[in-house]
Design an enzyme around this catalytic site. Structure first.
Site, PDB file in Angstrom:
ATOM      1  N   GLU A 140       0.832  -1.201   0.000  1.00 57.41           N
ATOM      2  CA  GLU A 140       0.000   0.000   0.000  1.00 57.41           C
ATOM      3  C   GLU A 140       0.868   1.254   0.000  1.00 57.41           C
ATOM      4  O   GLU A 140       0.534   2.247  -0.660  1.00 57.41           O
ATOM      5  CB  GLU A 140      -0.917   0.005   1.229  1.00 57.41           C
ATOM      6  CG  GLU A 140      -1.806   1.234   1.300  1.00 57.41           C
ATOM      7  CD  GLU A 140      -2.522   1.378   2.628  1.00 57.41           C
ATOM      8  OE1 GLU A 140      -2.393   0.486   3.479  1.00 57.41           O
ATOM      9  OE2 GLU A 140      -3.207   2.414   2.801  1.00 57.41           O
ATOM     10  N   HIS A 195      -4.870   6.349   0.521  1.00 56.43           N
ATOM     11  CA  HIS A 195      -4.730   4.994   1.064  1.00 56.43           C
ATOM     12  C   HIS A 195      -5.384   3.979   0.139  1.00 56.43           C
ATOM     13  O   HIS A 195      -6.099   4.330  -0.801  1.00 56.43           O
ATOM     14  CB  HIS A 195      -5.418   4.881   2.438  1.00 56.43           C
ATOM     15  CG  HIS A 195      -4.721   5.614   3.528  1.00 56.43           C
ATOM     16  ND1 HIS A 195      -3.918   4.991   4.457  1.00 56.43           N
ATOM     17  CD2 HIS A 195      -4.695   6.938   3.819  1.00 56.43           C
ATOM     18  CE1 HIS A 195      -3.425   5.899   5.289  1.00 56.43           C
ATOM     19  NE2 HIS A 195      -3.884   7.098   4.926  1.00 56.43           N
ATOM     20  N   GLU A 277      -9.751   5.799   0.582  1.00 57.84           N
ATOM     21  CA  GLU A 277      -9.342   4.397   0.427  1.00 57.84           C
ATOM     22  C   GLU A 277      -9.735   4.034  -0.999  1.00 57.84           C
ATOM     23  O   GLU A 277     -10.915   3.893  -1.323  1.00 57.84           O
ATOM     24  CB  GLU A 277     -10.088   3.507   1.431  1.00 57.84           C
ATOM     25  CG  GLU A 277      -9.836   3.852   2.893  1.00 57.84           C
ATOM     26  CD  GLU A 277      -8.519   3.289   3.426  1.00 57.84           C
ATOM     27  OE1 GLU A 277      -7.767   2.679   2.644  1.00 57.84           O
ATOM     28  OE2 GLU A 277      -8.254   3.462   4.629  1.00 57.84           O
TER      29      GLU A 277
HETATM   30 ZN    ZN Z   1      -3.664   2.945   4.698  1.00 63.82          ZN
END
Ligand code: ZN
Length: 313
Positions: A140, A195, A277
């Site tokens: 990530e 993210h 996200e």
């Molecule tokens: Zn994250």
């Protein structure tokens, strides 16, 4: 939560900046699997469990325990990574955007430092975490850096001053409180933390995390709750358009929006700020998107258009 929001259907065509209606509602984390990221989440091979503590309501989260006796990370003045090259004139001239690439590829080698506890308004939390990864090992932290750099390029073309909280130029971190502080000290007009999630297979789609109303212990989000929602709604709408991704099917009740009070990066911000996200790294279908350079460019474009839309509204 109410479900009177219909997510927009992505439409092909020239760059447009649709906006979610103000009726878009706050979602909550519905499953433990869906609560895996944000400031939390750990890559495979690390000791900490993947599921981060968070609350499904407005009650403060319990700070995770830590056996670390590491000293508190540095506080005080914070430095982001800003460009020194001249910026073109554009619709965002004179505006400052802080982009926060979530986690850091070096975090996995600095467990002691990133496990140190920092204040985050509703308790304490680890300085930072390693983040998650795809099942094939794409971290990530590499995803967030790549998207953030693409985002910087797009925003600078529109004339914005862009500061990254880290640009692969520090061994670990910054801690979540410093990530917020960088935006504050830059007096950013908008700040976005990038993210990707680490939830169970079958959980798909993106969601934007908005700051909850938090007051105390160094945090006061009263002035940023409303503008942050406006920023987040615009990012969500544009993200749908540019990527074709649907809002998360596991958080936010199909709105693509979630509100949290357990993220230091949001709680400690004094400037409009959201997290995004971008997808679920642990789902094979989302994995195929997140590991595609072409898709990451679309993701960056959606975020950039959302920010630009917000700043020129
Ligand atoms: Zn994250």
């Amino acid at each position: 939560m109410r479900q009177d929001f219909t997510p927009p259907i992505p439409r092909p065509g020239p760059r447009r900046r649709p906006v979610f209606t103000a009726a878009a509602l706050i979602g909550v984390c519905l499953t433990a699997a869906g609560c895996a990221d944000g400031d939390g989440g750990q890559a495979p091979g690390t000791a900490a469990p993947e599921t981060a503590s968070r609350s499904a309501s407005s009650s403060p989260a319990t700070a995770p325990s830590s056996s670390s006796s590491a000293p508190a990370p540095e506080s005080g003045s914070s430095t982001g990574s800003g460009s020194t090259k001249p910026l073109p004139q554009g619709p965002l001239s004179g505006r400052t955007v802080v982009i926060d690439p979530g986690h850091n590829p070096g975090n996995r080698d600095h467990a002691r430092e990133i496990n140190a506890q920092v204040k985050m308004g509703t308790g304490h939390k680890e300085c930072d975490t390693t983040g998650t990864a795809t099942n094939s090992g794409y971290a990530e932290a590499l995803f967030t850096l790549d998207v953030s750099r693409r985002l910087r390029t797009l925003l600078e073309k529109e004339g914005a001053k862009v500061v990254l909280t880290q640009d692969g130029d520090r061994p670990f971190g910054p801690c979540v409180d410093e990530r917020a502080r960088i935006g504050n000290e830059e007096k950013a007009d908008a700040a976005v933390s990038v993210h990707a999630d680490g939830a169970a297979t079958g959980n798909r789609g993106f969601h934007v995390i908005l700051p909850a109303a938090v007051h105390g212990d160094g945090a006061d989000t009263a002035k940023i709750v409303v503008p942050s929602r406006e920023l987040g709604v615009r990012i969500a709408g544009n993200f749908v358009r540019t990527t074709g991704s649907a809002p998360s099917n596991y958080i936010g009740e199909d709105t693509g929006l979630d509100t949290r009070d357990d993220l230091g990066g949001l709680n400690l911000s004094t400037v409009p700020k959201v997290f995004i996200e971008c997808g679920n790294m642990r789902d094979p279908k989302d994995d195929a998107l997140l590991t595609s350079k072409g898709w990451r460019q679309k993701a960056a474009l959606g975020i950039a258009d959302g920010i630009s839309s917000y700043l020129t509204r």
